[in-house]
Write a protein that holds these residues in place. Sequence first.
Motif, PDB file in Angstrom:
ATOM      1  N   SER A  74      42.286  53.483  37.675  1.00  0.00           N
ATOM      2  CA  SER A  74      42.157  52.056  37.988  1.00  0.00           C
ATOM      3  C   SER A  74      43.502  51.349  37.985  1.00  0.00           C
ATOM      4  N   GLY A  75      43.462  50.122  38.520  1.00  0.00           N
ATOM      5  CA  GLY A  75      44.589  49.214  38.382  1.00  0.00           C
ATOM      6  C   GLY A  75      44.262  48.271  37.243  1.00  0.00           C
ATOM      7  N   ALA A  76      45.293  47.808  36.557  1.00  0.00           N
ATOM      8  CA  ALA A  76      45.025  46.924  35.420  1.00  0.00           C
ATOM      9  C   ALA A  76      46.305  46.196  35.025  1.00  0.00           C
ATOM     10  N   GLY A  77      46.215  45.362  34.022  1.00  0.00           N
ATOM     11  CA  GLY A  77      47.419  44.689  33.547  1.00  0.00           C
ATOM     12  C   GLY A  77      47.102  43.495  32.678  1.00  0.00           C
ATOM     13  N   VAL A  78      48.160  42.831  32.254  1.00  0.00           N
ATOM     14  CA  VAL A  78      48.020  41.604  31.474  1.00  0.00           C
ATOM     15  C   VAL A  78      47.929  40.456  32.478  1.00  0.00           C
ATOM     16  N   SER A  84      47.866  44.866  52.176  1.00  0.00           N
ATOM     17  CA  SER A  84      47.306  46.130  51.676  1.00  0.00           C
ATOM     18  C   SER A  84      45.785  46.029  51.529  1.00  0.00           C
ATOM     19  N   GLN A  85      45.249  44.832  51.601  1.00  0.00           N
ATOM     20  CA  GLN A  85      43.810  44.677  51.375  1.00  0.00           C
ATOM     21  C   GLN A  85      42.981  44.761  52.669  1.00  0.00           C
ATOM     22  N   ASP A  86      43.638  44.718  53.854  1.00  0.00           N
ATOM     23  CA  ASP A  86      42.914  44.900  55.126  1.00  0.00           C
ATOM     24  C   ASP A  86      41.560  44.190  55.152  1.00  0.00           C
ATOM     25  N   PHE A 138      43.671  40.416  29.538  1.00  0.00           N
ATOM     26  CA  PHE A 138      43.932  41.617  30.342  1.00  0.00           C
ATOM     27  C   PHE A 138      42.803  41.793  31.344  1.00  0.00           C
ATOM     28  N   ALA A 139      43.112  42.514  32.417  1.00  0.00           N
ATOM     29  CA  ALA A 139      42.103  42.713  33.473  1.00  0.00           C
ATOM     30  C   ALA A 139      42.233  44.130  34.006  1.00  0.00           C
ATOM     31  N   PHE A 140      41.161  44.601  34.586  1.00  0.00           N
ATOM     32  CA  PHE A 140      41.224  45.927  35.211  1.00  0.00           C
ATOM     33  C   PHE A 140      40.217  46.005  36.354  1.00  0.00           C
ATOM     34  N   GLY A 141      40.444  46.913  37.278  1.00  0.00           N
ATOM     35  CA  GLY A 141      39.514  47.120  38.396  1.00  0.00           C
ATOM     36  C   GLY A 141      39.397  48.602  38.697  1.00  0.00           C
ATOM     37  N   PRO A 185      49.862  41.203  42.017  1.00  0.00           N
ATOM     38  CA  PRO A 185      50.323  39.818  41.869  1.00  0.00           C
ATOM     39  C   PRO A 185      49.586  39.084  40.739  1.00  0.00           C
ATOM     40  N   PHE A 186      48.363  39.542  40.417  1.00  0.00           N
ATOM     41  CA  PHE A 186      47.575  38.802  39.409  1.00  0.00           C
ATOM     42  C   PHE A 186      47.780  39.303  37.991  1.00  0.00           C
ATOM     43  N   THR A 187      48.569  40.373  37.806  1.00  0.00           N
ATOM     44  CA  THR A 187      48.851  40.837  36.439  1.00  0.00           C
ATOM     45  C   THR A 187      50.356  41.010  36.245  1.00  0.00           C
ATOM     46  N   SER A 239      37.536  41.610  49.315  1.00  0.00           N
ATOM     47  CA  SER A 239      38.223  42.894  49.463  1.00  0.00           C
ATOM     48  C   SER A 239      38.371  43.591  48.112  1.00  0.00           C
ATOM     49  N   HIS A 240      38.030  42.899  47.050  1.00  0.00           N
ATOM     50  CA  HIS A 240      37.998  43.488  45.699  1.00  0.00           C
ATOM     51  C   HIS A 240      37.082  42.606  44.841  1.00  0.00           C
ATOM     52  N   THR A 241      36.786  43.052  43.621  1.00  0.00           N
ATOM     53  CA  THR A 241      35.917  42.238  42.757  1.00  0.00           C
ATOM     54  C   THR A 241      36.732  41.238  41.931  1.00  0.00           C
ATOM     55  N   SER A 242      38.059  41.257  42.093  1.00  0.00           N
ATOM     56  CA  SER A 242      38.913  40.353  41.294  1.00  0.00           C
ATOM     57  C   SER A 242      38.597  38.859  41.460  1.00  0.00           C
ATOM     58  N   PRO A 243      38.084  38.382  42.630  1.00  0.00           N
ATOM     59  CA  PRO A 243      37.780  36.951  42.710  1.00  0.00           C
ATOM     60  C   PRO A 243      36.806  36.478  41.620  1.00  0.00           C
ATOM     61  N   MET A 265      32.487  50.369  46.082  1.00  0.00           N
ATOM     62  CA  MET A 265      32.164  49.555  44.899  1.00  0.00           C
ATOM     63  C   MET A 265      33.307  49.557  43.886  1.00  0.00           C
ATOM     64  N   GLN A 266      33.449  48.405  43.232  1.00  0.00           N
ATOM     65  CA  GLN A 266      34.421  48.318  42.140  1.00  0.00           C
ATOM     66  C   GLN A 266      33.717  47.745  40.920  1.00  0.00           C
ATOM     67  N   ILE A 267      34.330  47.944  39.772  1.00  0.00           N
ATOM     68  CA  ILE A 267      33.886  47.182  38.594  1.00  0.00           C
ATOM     69  C   ILE A 267      35.135  46.484  38.040  1.00  0.00           C
ATOM     70  N   GLU A 268      35.015  45.187  37.950  1.00  0.00           N
ATOM     71  CA  GLU A 268      36.124  44.374  37.485  1.00  0.00           C
ATOM     72  C   GLU A 268      35.931  44.078  36.008  1.00  0.00           C
ATOM     73  N   GLY A 269      36.995  43.995  35.267  1.00  0.00           N
ATOM     74  CA  GLY A 269      36.874  43.596  33.865  1.00  0.00           C
ATOM     75  C   GLY A 269      37.895  42.515  33.550  1.00  0.00           C
TER      76      GLY A 269
HETATM   77  N1  DAH Z   1      41.870  44.322  42.619  1.00  0.00           N
HETATM   78  C1  DAH Z   1      42.698  45.506  42.593  1.00  0.00           C
HETATM   79  C2  DAH Z   1      42.426  46.326  43.841  1.00  0.00           C
HETATM   80  O1  DAH Z   1      41.385  46.203  44.406  1.00  0.00           O
HETATM   81  C3  DAH Z   1      42.422  46.317  41.373  1.00  0.00           C
HETATM   82  C4  DAH Z   1      42.914  45.636  40.135  1.00  0.00           C
HETATM   83  C5  DAH Z   1      44.190  45.812  39.698  1.00  0.00           C
HETATM   84  C6  DAH Z   1      42.069  44.796  39.447  1.00  0.00           C
HETATM   85  C7  DAH Z   1      44.660  45.182  38.569  1.00  0.00           C
HETATM   86  C8  DAH Z   1      42.517  44.143  38.317  1.00  0.00           C
HETATM   87  C9  DAH Z   1      43.816  44.355  37.885  1.00  0.00           C
HETATM   88  O2  DAH Z   1      41.764  43.325  37.612  1.00  0.00           O
HETATM   89  O3  DAH Z   1      44.253  43.706  36.774  1.00  0.00           O
HETATM   90  O4  DAH Z   1      43.241  47.100  44.220  1.00  0.00           O
END
Ligand code: DAH
Length: 350
Positions: free
Chosen positions: A288-292, A157-159, A311-314, A256-258, A172-176, A214-218
């Motif tokens: 956004s996507g997020a989770g524990v 899904s991340q292409d 917890f994290a979010f993007g 997969p990461f939450t 492909s995202h700011t999660s790294p 652009m994304q903002i990761e937390g």
């Molecule tokens: N990295 C995900 C994306 O690009 C977004 C995301 C989902 C970030 C859940 C997170 C998270 O930190 O907990 O689709």
Amino acid sequence: MDLQKETKKIKDMIEEDKKNVSSMKELNELKVKYLGKKGVITELNSKIKDVPNEEKKEFGMKVNEVRGLFNVFYDEEKINIETKELNEKLESEKIDITLPATSLTIGAPNILEKVVEDMEELFMSMGYDVIEGPEIEEDLYNFELLNLPKGHPARDSQDTFYLESDKILLRSHTSPVQARTMLKGKGEKPIRMVCPGKTYRRDDDDATHSHNFMQIEGLLVDEKVTLADLKGTFDVAAKHLFGENCKTRFRPSYYPFTEPSVETDISCFSCGGKGCSICKNTGWITISGAGVVNPKVLEMCGYDPKKWHGFAFGFGLERVAMLKYGINDIRTFYQTDLRQNVLFDRKEDK
Ligand code: DAH
């Protein structure tokens, strides 16, 4: 020599000359004519040597009288001419304030940058650090350490754009940056960080997709963290971005990461929840996507999941900016039409 006659002659000459002076140049020429080395008054004065002694005093007084006459005239005229010249200068340089002004190019902050700064400030006020990560990333951080091993279906899904080998890629995202920050923390200290930045995917460009966005990761890691903390934090961010009346909700999702994972929604600011074209008649808009944070991820990144939780979010930043400023094409941000920023800036002022 007839002294009376001589001084009278000079006095008349001065009176005559007075009439024809109109500039400093002319006035100074007169000074030379009367008081210069060969000036009339100087020459008269030099004749004192031929005057009998008893007449010298009177002679000197008479010469001084004409010299004084000329000096008074000179000083007064000098002031007159200088005042006149200054007035002429001021008059000629006068600014016509009724002329239409040349229009100034009005600048405005880049709208995407404004959203980034706004989010950064909000999270900094809650004790988060703003962190940067590389855009050219290793597969290890972009996928492996986030519980996306090789062959994991969610990788599709991340292409992803790969560079040179299958180990180096454009993130492909700011999660790294989550993984990098946790590894730096060495499992020892709590983390509160946000990371805004560019991300890349092999997407076709259309109104809602761009290969570069652009994304903002937390990420927050501490000893007692639950999904409720994420909900509270998201609530604050949503109200800050979209106004005090904004409501939020979580829907179950999968990353997969939450674990658990959620999609975070805000109530539609346009129709207030009744249903409209912006919220596709659902009354809600996904932000956004997020989770524990998945215990596996904590463990791989050096944090003991028995002790630490997180917890994290993007967020997609263009998406937030599009909703906030009523922009309906993501390509607007990348077409370098500077007028857009001014337009959206003005919209906000209203
Ligand atoms: N990295 C995900 C994306 O690009 C977004 C995301 C989902 C970030 C859940 C997170 C998270 O930190 O907990 O689709």
